[in-house]
Design a protein around this motif. Structure first.
Motif, PDB file in Angstrom:
ATOM      1  N   ALA A 105      49.828  49.979  45.447  1.00 18.11           N
ATOM      2  CA  ALA A 105      51.134  49.848  44.794  1.00 18.11           C
ATOM      3  C   ALA A 105      50.995  49.804  43.273  1.00 18.11           C
ATOM      4  CB  ALA A 105      51.846  48.594  45.296  1.00 18.11           C
ATOM      5  N   LEU A 106      49.948  49.188  42.780  1.00 23.59           N
ATOM      6  CA  LEU A 106      49.778  49.021  41.332  1.00 23.59           C
ATOM      7  C   LEU A 106      49.508  50.331  40.599  1.00 23.59           C
ATOM      8  CD1 LEU A 106      47.704  45.722  41.239  1.00 23.59           C
ATOM      9  CD2 LEU A 106      50.039  46.052  40.383  1.00 23.59           C
ATOM     10  N   VAL A 107      49.104  51.375  41.336  1.00 23.53           N
ATOM     11  CA  VAL A 107      48.837  52.673  40.692  1.00 23.53           C
ATOM     12  C   VAL A 107      49.697  53.788  41.280  1.00 23.53           C
ATOM     13  CG1 VAL A 107      46.478  52.064  40.032  1.00 23.53           C
ATOM     14  CG2 VAL A 107      46.889  53.087  42.275  1.00 23.53           C
ATOM     15  N   HIS A 108      50.749  53.422  41.999  1.00 23.19           N
ATOM     16  CA  HIS A 108      51.552  54.435  42.692  1.00 23.19           C
ATOM     17  C   HIS A 108      52.285  55.322  41.682  1.00 23.19           C
ATOM     18  CE1 HIS A 108      54.056  56.390  45.622  1.00 23.19           C
ATOM     19  NE2 HIS A 108      53.468  55.702  46.594  1.00 23.19           N
ATOM     20  N   PRO A 109      52.131  56.649  41.795  1.00 18.99           N
ATOM     21  CA  PRO A 109      52.727  57.550  40.798  1.00 18.99           C
ATOM     22  C   PRO A 109      54.247  57.650  40.862  1.00 18.99           C
ATOM     23  CG  PRO A 109      51.770  58.823  42.590  1.00 18.99           C
ATOM     24  CD  PRO A 109      51.381  57.394  42.829  1.00 18.99           C
ATOM     25  N   ASP A 110      54.841  57.229  41.967  1.00 18.77           N
ATOM     26  CA  ASP A 110      56.288  57.370  42.138  1.00 18.77           C
ATOM     27  C   ASP A 110      57.056  56.085  41.830  1.00 18.77           C
ATOM     28  OD1 ASP A 110      55.741  59.973  43.010  1.00 18.77           O
ATOM     29  OD2 ASP A 110      55.522  59.305  45.093  1.00 18.77           O
ATOM     30  N   LEU A 111      56.360  55.062  41.338  1.00 22.58           N
ATOM     31  CA  LEU A 111      57.003  53.786  41.039  1.00 22.58           C
ATOM     32  C   LEU A 111      56.928  53.503  39.546  1.00 22.58           C
ATOM     33  CD1 LEU A 111      55.437  51.600  43.896  1.00 22.58           C
ATOM     34  CD2 LEU A 111      57.588  52.885  43.953  1.00 22.58           C
ATOM     35  N   ASP A 112      57.948  52.849  39.018  1.00 17.93           N
ATOM     36  CA  ASP A 112      57.859  52.416  37.629  1.00 17.93           C
ATOM     37  C   ASP A 112      57.042  51.122  37.565  1.00 17.93           C
ATOM     38  OD1 ASP A 112      59.532  50.247  38.306  1.00 17.93           O
ATOM     39  OD2 ASP A 112      61.338  51.310  37.676  1.00 17.93           O
ATOM     40  N   GLU A 113      56.751  50.658  36.356  1.00 21.81           N
ATOM     41  CA  GLU A 113      55.867  49.505  36.189  1.00 21.81           C
ATOM     42  C   GLU A 113      56.408  48.256  36.883  1.00 21.81           C
ATOM     43  OE1 GLU A 113      52.865  49.241  34.925  1.00 21.81           O
ATOM     44  OE2 GLU A 113      52.800  51.399  34.581  1.00 21.81           O
ATOM     45  N   LEU A 114      57.708  48.037  36.787  1.00 24.73           N
ATOM     46  CA  LEU A 114      58.285  46.859  37.417  1.00 24.73           C
ATOM     47  C   LEU A 114      58.146  46.915  38.927  1.00 24.73           C
ATOM     48  CD1 LEU A 114      59.876  44.225  37.401  1.00 24.73           C
ATOM     49  CD2 LEU A 114      61.994  45.593  37.370  1.00 24.73           C
ATOM     50  N   GLU A 115      58.487  48.046  39.524  1.00 27.58           N
ATOM     51  CA  GLU A 115      58.422  48.161  40.975  1.00 27.58           C
ATOM     52  C   GLU A 115      56.982  48.045  41.474  1.00 27.58           C
ATOM     53  OE1 GLU A 115      59.749  48.258  44.810  1.00 27.58           O
ATOM     54  OE2 GLU A 115      60.848  47.933  42.939  1.00 27.58           O
ATOM     55  N   ARG A 116      56.031  48.512  40.692  1.00 26.01           N
ATOM     56  CA  ARG A 116      54.629  48.341  41.069  1.00 26.01           C
ATOM     57  C   ARG A 116      54.276  46.855  41.186  1.00 26.01           C
ATOM     58  NH1 ARG A 116      51.620  52.767  37.075  1.00 26.01           N
ATOM     59  NH2 ARG A 116      52.407  54.649  38.125  1.00 26.01           N
ATOM     60  N   GLU A 117      54.693  46.071  40.199  1.00 26.83           N
ATOM     61  CA  GLU A 117      54.398  44.635  40.226  1.00 26.83           C
ATOM     62  C   GLU A 117      55.124  43.940  41.375  1.00 26.83           C
ATOM     63  OE1 GLU A 117      52.099  43.393  38.616  1.00 26.83           O
ATOM     64  OE2 GLU A 117      51.782  44.692  36.892  1.00 26.83           O
ATOM     65  N   VAL A 118      56.365  44.343  41.618  1.00 26.87           N
ATOM     66  CA  VAL A 118      57.146  43.727  42.689  1.00 26.87           C
ATOM     67  C   VAL A 118      56.486  43.987  44.043  1.00 26.87           C
ATOM     68  CG1 VAL A 118      59.337  43.802  43.933  1.00 26.87           C
ATOM     69  CG2 VAL A 118      59.323  43.798  41.422  1.00 26.87           C
ATOM     70  N   ARG A 119      56.144  45.229  44.296  1.00 25.18           N
ATOM     71  CA  ARG A 119      55.528  45.559  45.589  1.00 25.18           C
ATOM     72  C   ARG A 119      54.164  44.892  45.756  1.00 25.18           C
ATOM     73  NH1 ARG A 119      56.790  51.732  47.588  1.00 25.18           N
ATOM     74  NH2 ARG A 119      58.998  51.778  47.051  1.00 25.18           N
ATOM     75  N   ALA A 120      53.354  44.919  44.693  1.00 24.31           N
ATOM     76  CA  ALA A 120      52.042  44.281  44.781  1.00 24.31           C
ATOM     77  C   ALA A 120      52.186  42.790  45.082  1.00 24.31           C
ATOM     78  CB  ALA A 120      51.273  44.495  43.484  1.00 24.31           C
ATOM     79  N   SER A 121      53.144  42.142  44.429  1.00 24.43           N
ATOM     80  CA  SER A 121      53.371  40.713  44.665  1.00 24.43           C
ATOM     81  C   SER A 121      53.788  40.453  46.108  1.00 24.43           C
ATOM     82  CB  SER A 121      54.443  40.186  43.714  1.00 24.43           C
ATOM     83  OG  SER A 121      54.037  40.306  42.372  1.00 24.43           O
TER      84      SER A 121
END
Length: 311
Positions: free
Chosen positions: A202-218
């Protein structure tokens, strides 16, 4: 190979010769290390061997299993210390042992061939001298073999880790799908491990913005803690870093605070740590936590610590 086969076929009466043979092998190994030499020494220490003819196939099968067991020991030791002075030689030995195990398993049609192939892929994914492309090709070979759901789930997880390591956009997307499949079949600690991998993807997913990466990883890391009692404590520093990054990008979002409150109810003894200000983690810190998480010694340590804290 001839010496190994001879040792395998000699009855217990040959025990008195083994100390001399071991000394000779030790002398040769110092100049010419070879995995077969270690197998010969292992055979001499068992005190008994297989019958020479009617169990010849059993001997080769046992040899394959010994190669597999030794290779796994090497890789587990390297997970926490990939920069060890002898790391390059040890991982090379592990790959040679697993090559031998796979060769014999295919020839003898052993049911373990799937597990041997997965471990061989893992060895090529392991630093130093890793070759992720080769690891993925080996995983693809394993995928063609019949296996039970639990084995498939493991394969999908390590495939996803390799794809994340290669890091192409399509690799990350495929890794996400493989982890979704793996999670459907895994429970307990294995599910927690897979959720950790999902967080890294999730932290490096190309289709997510920075916020969504952090949300999903959390969310994945929280789910990992819920999946296994000892897991959240073990990965707590990384989870707190992700929550801090989420809060930094969205100060008005109440969810990071709510998740920290949940963590305090799970681990009241760690409430001060959960409330403390957090500096965001570096990539190296992420890697260290991951190696600790996946090493058997790390698992044992946190299981014992959790039991002591619950008494």
């Amino acid at each position: 190979d001839a010496v190994y086969d001879t040792v395998q076929s000699v009855p217990r009466s040959g025990d008195d010769a083994w100390p001399m043979l071991r000394r000779a092998i030790d002398a040769v190994s110092r100049k010419h290390p070879h995995p077969t030499l270690a197998l010969i020494v292992s055979a001499t220490r068992r005190g008994f061997v297989a019958a020479p003819r009617d169990e010849a196939q059993r001997g080769s099968r046992e040899r394959a299993r010994e190669c597999f067991a030794r290779a796994r020991e090497i890789m587990q030791a390297l997970q926490l210390d990939p920069a060890a002075p002898d790391a390059a030689g040890r991982i090379r030995e592990s790959r040679e042992l697993l090559d031998e195990a796979v060769r014999v398993a295919r020839k003898k049609k052993m049911p373990e061939v799937f597990d041997f192939l997965v471990s061989l892929g893992n060895a090529w994914k392991t630093k130093p001298g890793e070759d992720v492309d080769k690891a993925l090709r080996i995983y693809d070979s394993a995928a063609k073999i019949d296996a039970v759901p639990e084995q498939r789930a493991k394969l999908w997880k390590v495939q996803a880790d390799a794809l994340r390591a290669r890091g192409r956009p399509d690799d990350i997307r495929r890794a996400e799908k493989l982890l979704e499949r793996s999670l459907k079949a895994r429970r307990g600690w294995l599910r927690a491990e897979t959720l950790w991998s999902a967080a890294q993807v999730a932290l490096v997913h190309p289709d997510l913005d920075e916020l969504e990466r952090e949300v999903r990883a959390s969310r994945y890391l929280m789910d990992a803690g819920r999946a296994h009692p000892g897991h959240a404590e073990q990965t707590l520093p990384m989870l707190l870093h992700r929550l801090a990054a989420w809060q930094q990008r969205r100060p008005d979002d109440a969810r990071p605070r709510q998740l920290r409150e949940e963590l305090k109810t799970i681990y009241p003894a760690l409430a001060a740590e959960i409330e403390a200000p957090v500096a965001l983690a570096s990539d190296r810190e992420v890697d260290v936590v991951h190696r600790t998480l996946t090493h058997p010694a790390g698992r044992a340590f946190f299981d014992v610590r959790r039991q002591l804290m619950s008494e």
